[in-house]
Design a protein around this motif. Structure first.
Motif, PDB file in Angstrom:
ATOM      1  N   ASP A 133       6.995  46.113  14.717  1.00  0.00           N
ATOM      2  CA  ASP A 133       5.931  46.556  13.615  1.00  0.00           C
ATOM      3  C   ASP A 133       4.509  46.289  14.273  1.00  0.00           C
ATOM      4  O   ASP A 133       3.785  47.299  13.676  1.00  0.00           O
ATOM      5  CB  ASP A 133       5.876  45.301  12.588  1.00  0.00           C
ATOM      6  CG  ASP A 133       7.121  45.638  11.670  1.00  0.00           C
ATOM      7  OD1 ASP A 133       7.737  44.466  10.859  1.00  0.00           O
ATOM      8  OD2 ASP A 133       7.995  46.502  11.951  1.00  0.00           O
ATOM      9  N   ARG A 134       4.189  45.240  15.069  1.00  0.00           N
ATOM     10  CA  ARG A 134       2.886  45.184  15.594  1.00  0.00           C
ATOM     11  C   ARG A 134       2.555  46.432  16.635  1.00  0.00           C
ATOM     12  O   ARG A 134       1.553  47.035  16.484  1.00  0.00           O
ATOM     13  CB  ARG A 134       2.771  43.953  16.560  1.00  0.00           C
ATOM     14  CG  ARG A 134       1.255  43.542  17.075  1.00  0.00           C
ATOM     15  CD  ARG A 134       1.298  42.324  17.582  1.00  0.00           C
ATOM     16  NE  ARG A 134       1.585  41.202  17.046  1.00  0.00           N
ATOM     17  CZ  ARG A 134       2.984  40.506  17.262  1.00  0.00           C
ATOM     18  NH1 ARG A 134       3.584  40.997  18.115  1.00  0.00           N
ATOM     19  NH2 ARG A 134       3.025  39.642  16.424  1.00  0.00           N
ATOM     20  N   THR A 178       3.943  49.207  16.271  1.00  0.00           N
ATOM     21  CA  THR A 178       3.825  50.593  15.340  1.00  0.00           C
ATOM     22  C   THR A 178       2.529  50.785  14.590  1.00  0.00           C
ATOM     23  O   THR A 178       1.683  51.646  14.834  1.00  0.00           O
ATOM     24  CB  THR A 178       4.813  50.734  14.290  1.00  0.00           C
ATOM     25  OG1 THR A 178       5.884  50.494  14.965  1.00  0.00           O
ATOM     26  CG2 THR A 178       4.566  51.791  13.353  1.00  0.00           C
ATOM     27  N   ILE A 179       1.715  49.396  14.206  1.00  0.00           N
ATOM     28  CA  ILE A 179       0.653  49.381  13.570  1.00  0.00           C
ATOM     29  C   ILE A 179      -0.453  49.677  14.609  1.00  0.00           C
ATOM     30  O   ILE A 179      -1.562  50.285  14.237  1.00  0.00           O
ATOM     31  CB  ILE A 179       0.535  47.697  12.845  1.00  0.00           C
ATOM     32  CG1 ILE A 179       1.463  47.952  11.751  1.00  0.00           C
ATOM     33  CG2 ILE A 179      -0.988  48.046  12.573  1.00  0.00           C
ATOM     34  CD1 ILE A 179       1.451  46.492  11.013  1.00  0.00           C
ATOM     35  N   GLN A 180      -0.372  49.135  15.873  1.00  0.00           N
ATOM     36  CA  GLN A 180      -1.451  49.340  16.905  1.00  0.00           C
ATOM     37  C   GLN A 180      -1.432  50.983  17.257  1.00  0.00           C
ATOM     38  O   GLN A 180      -2.629  51.339  17.329  1.00  0.00           O
ATOM     39  CB  GLN A 180      -0.995  48.710  17.897  1.00  0.00           C
ATOM     40  CG  GLN A 180      -2.123  48.953  19.187  1.00  0.00           C
ATOM     41  CD  GLN A 180      -1.936  47.800  20.282  1.00  0.00           C
ATOM     42  OE1 GLN A 180      -0.811  47.043  20.347  1.00  0.00           O
ATOM     43  NE2 GLN A 180      -2.531  47.998  21.189  1.00  0.00           N
ATOM     44  N   ARG A 181      -0.352  51.738  17.188  1.00  0.00           N
ATOM     45  CA  ARG A 181      -0.315  53.010  17.490  1.00  0.00           C
ATOM     46  C   ARG A 181      -1.116  53.728  16.474  1.00  0.00           C
ATOM     47  O   ARG A 181      -1.779  54.643  16.698  1.00  0.00           O
ATOM     48  CB  ARG A 181       0.922  53.617  17.611  1.00  0.00           C
ATOM     49  CG  ARG A 181       0.973  54.988  18.290  1.00  0.00           C
ATOM     50  CD  ARG A 181       2.659  55.383  18.134  1.00  0.00           C
ATOM     51  NE  ARG A 181       3.156  54.610  19.339  1.00  0.00           N
ATOM     52  CZ  ARG A 181       4.499  53.629  19.101  1.00  0.00           C
ATOM     53  NH1 ARG A 181       4.695  53.556  17.642  1.00  0.00           N
ATOM     54  NH2 ARG A 181       4.868  52.939  19.933  1.00  0.00           N
ATOM     55  N   MET A 182      -0.778  53.367  14.974  1.00  0.00           N
ATOM     56  CA  MET A 182      -1.524  54.112  14.000  1.00  0.00           C
ATOM     57  C   MET A 182      -2.936  53.720  14.089  1.00  0.00           C
ATOM     58  O   MET A 182      -3.823  54.956  13.942  1.00  0.00           O
ATOM     59  CB  MET A 182      -0.800  53.635  12.697  1.00  0.00           C
ATOM     60  CG  MET A 182       0.609  53.949  12.416  1.00  0.00           C
ATOM     61  SD  MET A 182       1.470  53.126  11.106  1.00  0.00           S
ATOM     62  CE  MET A 182       0.394  53.646   9.779  1.00  0.00           C
ATOM     63  N   VAL A 183      -3.245  52.630  14.164  1.00  0.00           N
ATOM     64  CA  VAL A 183      -4.652  52.235  14.193  1.00  0.00           C
ATOM     65  C   VAL A 183      -5.288  53.063  15.455  1.00  0.00           C
ATOM     66  O   VAL A 183      -6.620  53.426  15.184  1.00  0.00           O
ATOM     67  CB  VAL A 183      -4.935  50.643  14.332  1.00  0.00           C
ATOM     68  CG1 VAL A 183      -6.414  50.464  14.564  1.00  0.00           C
ATOM     69  CG2 VAL A 183      -4.458  50.085  13.319  1.00  0.00           C
ATOM     70  N   GLU A 184      -4.838  53.263  16.452  1.00  0.00           N
ATOM     71  CA  GLU A 184      -5.532  53.936  17.518  1.00  0.00           C
ATOM     72  C   GLU A 184      -5.579  55.545  17.405  1.00  0.00           C
ATOM     73  O   GLU A 184      -6.548  56.092  17.652  1.00  0.00           O
ATOM     74  CB  GLU A 184      -4.795  53.698  19.055  1.00  0.00           C
ATOM     75  CG  GLU A 184      -4.988  52.170  19.493  1.00  0.00           C
ATOM     76  CD  GLU A 184      -3.765  51.932  20.743  1.00  0.00           C
ATOM     77  OE1 GLU A 184      -3.821  51.080  21.276  1.00  0.00           O
ATOM     78  OE2 GLU A 184      -2.998  52.954  20.918  1.00  0.00           O
ATOM     79  N   GLU A 185      -4.463  55.798  16.427  1.00  0.00           N
ATOM     80  CA  GLU A 185      -4.678  57.311  16.249  1.00  0.00           C
ATOM     81  C   GLU A 185      -5.681  57.504  15.215  1.00  0.00           C
ATOM     82  O   GLU A 185      -6.569  58.481  15.344  1.00  0.00           O
ATOM     83  CB  GLU A 185      -3.260  57.718  15.814  1.00  0.00           C
ATOM     84  CG  GLU A 185      -2.342  57.884  16.840  1.00  0.00           C
ATOM     85  CD  GLU A 185      -1.038  58.228  16.139  1.00  0.00           C
ATOM     86  OE1 GLU A 185       0.020  58.490  16.997  1.00  0.00           O
ATOM     87  OE2 GLU A 185      -0.861  58.271  15.019  1.00  0.00           O
ATOM     88  N   GLN A 186      -5.901  56.612  14.346  1.00  0.00           N
ATOM     89  CA  GLN A 186      -7.041  56.891  13.392  1.00  0.00           C
ATOM     90  C   GLN A 186      -8.447  56.641  13.880  1.00  0.00           C
ATOM     91  O   GLN A 186      -8.977  57.357  13.768  1.00  0.00           O
ATOM     92  CB  GLN A 186      -6.770  55.568  12.164  1.00  0.00           C
ATOM     93  CG  GLN A 186      -7.615  55.894  11.099  1.00  0.00           C
ATOM     94  CD  GLN A 186      -7.473  56.963  10.126  1.00  0.00           C
ATOM     95  OE1 GLN A 186      -6.352  57.761  10.104  1.00  0.00           O
ATOM     96  NE2 GLN A 186      -8.523  57.645   9.722  1.00  0.00           N
TER      97      GLN A 186
END
Length: 1412
Positions: free
Chosen positions: A116-117, A119-127
């Motif tokens: 989960d961590r 996945t969230i880090q990847r989403m934050v970096e993309e945003q």
């Protein structure tokens, strides 16, 4: 990517956004981000390693299980008989299996969390990448250099580094030309200009600096390696460092008056405090940089920045800004300072003008401008006076004779080369104002002179500076001026300007101006008396409405030029007019003491100085100025207003011509704070916990934002989590809340936000980490919501709420502890526990700051202490008000409290024993505006106690009142008197005596209605209105009276008047018994007799005496009710006196004159007046004390008019005389020599006649010298006349004689038949109109001779001669014969004179002095 221009505020504030920071800052941020990513990766790796370690452990467990199974099989085959061992093995296997299953579950959870961590880090970096791209697109711009390269001068063998700061996006690429950081020591050949170029896709910029390397010569040999001379600067290792600046203390809105001394000060915290990289402090007034001057002094250091004003002036009014400038940006703070006018020297005079400036200065000319003052309550300004003073002197000269109508004046007549300062004074119908602040010094010089200088370069590097005139050749007469035009026009003058002639010649130039009315054809010299040296001149005295043409002539000592070209027609008129009034004025709320005023600009706003704003309290019509210096914007914040007061505003515009009419008044506005969101709550406290829920409490926001708080929102998050979760979806109204569904043994943080009509305010700071673990201790939990009220100079009242968790038994009491903020030792305020939730803490130190805490107690012991309160300063608020107790007009008892600082969101909360009153059957609270009252419905002893009131949305305004038995009794008595009223009386029952002996009994009440009733009771019997007792009432004045025409012995007794008027009653009594009755009866009989006496002729005033200015005694009486037949007669000692003239009785005054009062005039004097209606007599005994009083009164008149002491020489010696209007032996007159009373004897004899008092000194000697005093005492004061006979050992000589004639004769004194001049030695006087005297002061032998007096008028005259012989001491003197009267010689009248009525004569002798 497109280029976008940076707004001005982003260029000034370099720290506005991350992408706008300079390169060094961005490098630091990138380094920080890289470290953060590395930390996250390390954490991820650690988590992965933990997972791997868990998997290996499972494999090991499996191997261990297999081995264990084999061991069990072995033991089973060999020891099957041991059943107990088998059972133990089964239990161990089950336990190991459960442990393996638990470890497997934990491993799965860790793996899921890791996924989960990631996945969230990847989403934050993309945003973030998407947002970064968007931001980069919006902020892309060309490079910009913030700090340029700085030139350096260094010694050879030293190191130097060059720095510059550049910003831009994308990051610029820097290239250097001849640029080096000098890693080695600098050489002499390194001297050059170094350039740096920064480039990106949007452009490039460059900067350069010079580096000069100096070489040591002679004794300047370089020092050995590493050693530098002590006077050389050390190399600077300067790199970018972010400096944080915080304002700890700030100056607020300041109010001052002209002439005062004021300091604006800010306390600063600068981090880090680097000695070699200090920030720079700059002060601005209305965005104009301020420099040190005689009026302002600046200081920056030791953690503070200050700006001091040595002598305030209205020029100093404005918005002051302190800017602390560092390499990382600018930190600033601003506040307004108001400066009002000093008290006028003349009542009603206007304030002083301001902002006096000079421009267009030349050899003998300068233009002075200024701004008009604000006249809110004074009469309008009608003009101005301009004064000048030469620098270095204090001689102020007024430049204009008549007041100027506009704020501009061309001053002429200056002396070339001298410097001047100027000031301006305003004038209105009341007087002249104080002078303005002086202008900056201006020099009377021609600014073109510098332009005419030329430099000639010669060989060898030499230069010669010459004037352009030296190159023009031999020019004798100058040419005419050119470009003559009007540079400025007004109603009163026209300023002409021109260019000097070319060629002009070497000689000094002068100019002459000529004018001509259009169409007249004649020219008139304007400056015929004084030549002009400047190419400027102000022409006055121009006719209004006429057009003129002008021309100018140049002149020097060789001659005068031809006239210049004629100007076009010029008319004296204003180029601008008085501005129109501003438009609609709108006032809006700002703070508790300020209002924002906005207005529409006037239609024509060119050349405006600015605007003046006035304010007035509604209903007073008294206007006060809000600003004393014109502001240029159409929006202004008016400070210094009273909270809760209603104000109106008006605005006027000002320019050089004058001040406009006032705008229309704004709508009335009440000064209150504007509506905003509430401030954040504070003091979050854990009050209870059961393992699944937590009960929280918090304190009210300090400010509600101008609207009542509608509720609160609570957020929570677990410890070390970043996201907040909402606890309640709808606001809760109470300040206590229980958060449900929590995980036991977990740590939580909470925060609270308040909401009102304006919205949701900022949340509070996060609370401490609260552990969700059930409370099981037997002692009580903490008290909460500690608040303060009634903070005074040595005490306060602390309030709190009881613990939510009480332990295993109820709370029985509390202890309060306190300490100073800087102290470590706590003090318990109460020795014994108290059961209520409040305590008044006394004996605190004024000006100190304290903190408090509360501990609850139950049977188990001392409970958990409350959170420490916020610090509180022990100091009473200025203007603190207290609760008052009173009774209203209807007899209702109430407590009242006023709070001028109240807002619309404020509430008055009334409490008894600090608990809110909710019993509406006993109390009723009424609030109107800033006034609140608490009414007692049925007061009794149950209402005793302490009452308090607190006002919300204020800075802790509160008060209390202790209702004790004495105060309650007073109020109930007053209430009873109001509910059962009495008629107030201005006067009690009294009596008054009339002329006929009638007695009037009367009472006056404060007021009576027409329905009032009354009755008189005498000796318990009511008296009714009759002819003998006339009773009436004047209702308008409240007077009730009874008139008795005959007051006899039967009327002794008690008199009572009873009054009723609605529910009000009263009565008044008068006791006339015994001596009191006898006195009234005697007075009534006396008045009755007086009445009968006045029916015939009578004396209105009985005999009395007066002393006139001529020392005559008058016996005076006044008569009345006389007629022609009335007879008046004077008597003395029973015998009638014959008088020359009978008194006129119709005038009412009768007088008897005694010319010279003496003892023979003593006796009883009587006057009678009679006719057929009766007779009246008055007597006066002039003897004894009356006679003495008359003598004293005569002495008073005589003493005031006594003449100075005179010296008269007689054959016996010296006689001192004092001439009086009248003298008698009965008067208290005394002679003194050297303060010793003189008694009459052979040596000194005292005597006198009717008009003179004298002291005869027989055969005077040296002992008789000294000061002599003649004293007359009039009973109150002494009248003294003094003469000093000491002199220089000489005796004054007096010659005198009596003269008379009709008309009055002319008196001439002669010495040896010659006239002589009068001086201090010879004195002549005429006393009493007929005694001529001649005085010689300090006689000497030269004064011997014949002295003559010549008296004559037009009918003739006489001459008298006398011989004066002066002998020295020791000389033999002839025998002195008695003085004889000198025989006069006749002087015949002029031939044309007719028979004389009376010629001039002399009758007195001339006496002579015979001794020096």
């Amino acid at each position: 990517m497109s280029s976008k221009r940076v707004p001005f505020y982003q260029r000034r504030h370099k720290h506005f956004d991350q992408s706008y920071r300079n390169i060094q800052t961005r490098y630091l941020l990138q380094e920080y981000a890289a470290r953060k990513v590395a930390s996250r990766q390390a954490a991820s790796f650690k988590s992965s390693a933990g997972t791997e370690r868990t998997t290996c452990r499972l494999c090991a467990r499996r191997l261990h299980t297999s081995a264990e199974e084999e061991s069990q099989e072995y033991r089973k085959r060999t020891h099957e008989q041991k059943s107990d061992i088998s059972e133990e093995r089964r239990i161990r296997f089950a336990a190991n299996l459960a442990e393996v299953e638990e470890e497997l579950r934990s491993a799965r959870l860790l793996a899921r969390e890791h996924l989960d961590r990631v996945t969230i880090q990847r989403m934050v970096e993309e945003q973030m990448a998407l947002e970064r791209y968007t931001i980069e697109e919006s902020i892309s711009r060309a490079p910009e250099i913030l700090v340029r390269l700085r030139s350096h001068t260094v010694w050879e063998k030293m190191s130097v580094k060059l720095y510059f700061t550049v910003q831009g996006f994308p990051t610029p690429v820097v290239q250097c030309t001849l640029f080096s950081s000098f890693p080695h020591r600098a050489n002499f050949d390194d001297t050059a200009t170094y350039t740096a170029v920064a480039t990106n896709v949007h452009g490039q910029v460059s900067t350069n600096a010079a580096v000069v390397v100096r070489r040591f010569r002679g004794d300047e040999e370089p020092y050995p390696g590493g050693i530098l001379p002590i006077n050389l600067p050390l190399p600077s290792e300067v790199c970018f460092t972010h400096i944080d600046v915080q304002f700890l203390e700030k100056f607020g809105v300041t109010f001052g008056m002209e002439g005062e001394t004021v300091t604006l000060k800010c306390a600063l915290l600068i981090t880090p405090a680097l000695t070699r990289l200090r920030p720079r402090a700059e002060w601005y007034r209305d965005d104009v940089l301020i420099k040190d001057s005689k009026w302002t002094k600046m200081y920056f250091g030791e953690g503070q920045a200050a700006l001091s004003f040595t002598h305030l002036n209205k020029d100093d009014e404005g918005l002051y800004t302190l800017r602390i400038i560092t390499k990382g940006g600018v930190t600033e703070y601003s506040a307004f300072m108001f400066v009002r006018d000093a008290d006028a020297l003349i009542a009603g005079a206007p304030g002083a003008p301001m902002d006096v400036k000079c421009y267009d200065a030349n050899r003998d000319y300068v233009i002075v401008t200024w701004k008009p003052p604000n006249t809110a309550s004074e009469s309008p300004v009608i003009g101005y006076f301009v004064d000048r003073c030469e620098v270095g002197t204090e001689n102020w000269v007024q430049c204009n004779d008549a007041p100027l109508k506009i704020c501009k004046y061309p001053v002429t007549g200056l002396f070339e080369g001298r410097s001047y300062i100027f000031r301006v004074r305003a004038v209105n119908k009341s007087g002249i104002s104080r002078p303005s602040r002086v202008s900056e010094a201006v020099a009377a010089l021609d600014p073109v002179d510098l332009d005419r200088l030329q430099t000639v370069h010669l060989d060898g590097g030499r230069e010669i500076v010459i004037y352009q005139d030296d190159l023009e050749g031999d020019v004798q007469i100058p040419g005419p001026p050119t470009n003559v035009h009007a540079s400025e026009t007004s109603k009163t003058y026209v300023v002409l300007s021109w260019e000097p002639p070319v060629p002009r010649g070497k000689e000094p130039l002068m100019y002459f101006i000529e004018k001509s009315a259009v169409g007249s054809g004649s020219w008139q010299r304007v400056n015929a008396q004084v030549a002009v040296r400047s190419p400027r001149y102000a022409v006055f005295d121009l006719a209004e409405g006429k057009s003129y043409v002008f021309r100018v002539l140049s002149a020097n000592k060789h001659g005068i030029s031809d006239p210049s070209e004629t100007t076009p027609p010029i008319q004296a008129q204003e180029t601008i007019g008085v501005p129109s009034a501003p438009g609609r004025v709108l006032a809006t709320r700002n703070t508790k003491t300020s209002v924002v005023v906005q207005w529409d600009k006037p239609k024509h706003e060119e050349d405006l100085f600015g605007y003046y704003i006035d304010t007035s309290v509604v209903g007073t019509n008294h206007w006060e100025p809000c600003n004393h210096k014109p502001i240029k914007y159409n929006r202004f914040v008016v400070h210094g207003l009273t909270t809760g007061e209603n104000y109106i505003f008006r605005v006027k515009a000002a320019n050089a011509v004058g001040v406009s009419e006032n705008s229309q008044e704004s709508e009335a506005i009440t000064v209150q704070a504007a509506l905003t969101c509430p401030s954040h709550p504070y003091g979050l406290t854990l009050l209870n916990c059961d393992g699944h829920s937590m009960t929280l409490g918090w304190k009210l926001p300090k400010f509600s934002g101008g609207s009542p708080v509608l509720g609160y929102y609570i957020d929570k998050r677990e410890a070390h989590h970043h996201n907040w979760h909402e606890v309640n979806s709808s606001p809760v109204k109470e300040r206590i809340y229980t958060a449900e569904d929590l995980t036991e043994n977990s740590f939580y943080e909470f925060r609270v936000a308040a909401t009102n009509l304006a919205g949701i305010g900022l949340p509070s700071d996060p609370s401490e980490h609260f552990m969700c673990k059930a409370w099981t201790m037997p002692e009580p939990g903490p008290a909460y919501d500690l608040t303060f009220c009634e903070v005074r100079n040595s005490s306060l009242v602390l309030l709190w709420k009881a613990p939510v968790y009480s332990g295993n038994s109820p709370v029985t009491g509390y202890f309060v502890d306190y300490k100073e903020v800087d102290s470590e030792e706590w003090t318990t305020a109460n020795e014994k526990q108290i059961s209520h939730c409040y305590l008044k803490v006394n004996d605190l130190h004024e000006g100190k700051t304290y903190v408090f805490k509360v501990r609850g107690v139950n049977k188990a012991g001392m409970g958990k202490s409350s959170d420490i309160s916020e610090p509180v300063l022990i100091e009473a608020r200025p203007g603190t008000k207290e609760i008052t107790a009173d009774v209203d007009e209807e007899g209702n008892i109430y407590l009242a409290f006023d709070c001028p600082e109240v807002t619309e969101a404020s509430d008055f909360t009334w409490c008894k024993s600090y608990e809110e009153i909710t019993d509406l059957d006993k109390f009723n609270a009424e609030t109107t505006g800033e006034h609140s009252k608490l009414y007692f419905k049925n007061p009794d002893k149950m209402d005793l106690g302490t009452y308090s009131v607190a006002v919300s949305d204020t800075d802790g305004i509160s008060s209390s009142f202790k209702m004790d038995e004495k105060e309650l009794e007073r109020l109930m008595t007053l209430s009873h008197d109001i509910k059962n009223p009495t008629i107030p009386l201005k006067s009690e029952l009294a009596y008054e005596m009339f002329d006929k002996g009638e007695v009037r009994f009367w009472v006056q009440a404060e007021s009576l209605s027409p329905n009032a009733s009354f009755r008189f009771v005498v000796n318990d019997k009511e008296v009714v209105n009759s002819d003998r007792h006339r009773i009436k009432c004047d209702y308008s004045n409240g007077i009730i009276e009874m008139l008795m025409d005959q007051f006899t012995i039967e009327n002794e007794g008690t008199y009572t008047l009873q009054i009723e008027d609605g529910n009000a009653k009263n009565q008044s009594s008068l006791v006339l018994i015994g001596d009191a009755f006898k006195a009234v009866l005697a007075e009534a009989e006396l008045q009755r007799k007086e009445y009968l006496r006045k029916q015939g002729p009578h004396f209105l005033e009985y005999l009395y005496w007066e002393v006139t200015e001529d020392c005559e005694v008058l016996l005076v009486c006044k008569v009345a009710n006389t007629k022609k037949e009335t007879f008046f007669k004077w008597y003395k000692d029973g015998s009638g006196l014959e008088v020359k003239e009978l008194p006129d009785l119709q005038k009412g005054v009768c007088q008897l004159t005694i010319p010279r009062l003496s003892k023979k005039n003593q006796g009883e004097y009587k006057a009678t007046v009679s006719d057929d209606r009766g007779q009246d007599v008055t007597t006066l005994d002039i003897s004894g004390k009356v006679f003495d009083d008359i003598i004293l009164a005569m002495s008073r008149v005589i003493g005031k008019s006594a003449s100075p002491l005179k010296v008269h020489c007689t054959p016996e010696g010296i006689r001192l005389q004092c001439f009086l209007k009248y003298y008698a032996d009965e008067m208290k007159a005394n002679w003194y020599q050297r303060e010793s009373k003189v008694s009459s004897g052979e040596k000194m004899r005292i005597g006198g006649s009717e008009e003179v008092a004298w002291l005869q000194i027989c055969e005077p000697t040296e002992k008789d010298k000294g000061k002599y005093t003649f004293e007359i005492f009039d009973g109150k004061e002494s009248h003294k006349r003094m003469l000093d006979l000491s002199g220089q050992g000489r005796i004054l000589n007096i010659l005198y004689c009596s003269v008379f004639g009709n008309p009055d004769p002319e008196v001439v004194w002669l010495w040896n038949d010659k006239k002589f001049e009068l001086n201090e030695h010879y004195l002549v006087s005429m006393e009493h109109g007929n005694v001529a005297s001649f005085t010689i002061k300090g006689v000497s032998s030269e004064d011997s001779g014949k002295y003559s007096i010549n008296v004559k008028n037009k009918y003739g005259g006489e001459t008298v001669d006398v011989t004066v012989s002066v002998y020295k001491h020791g000389e033999e003197m002839p025998e002195i014969k008695p003085a004889q009267v000198a025989k006069p010689r006749i002087i015949p009248p002029p031939a044309q004179a007719t028979a004389p009525p009376e010629k001039a004569k002399t009758t007195s002798t001339a006496e002579k002095s015979s001794r020096k």
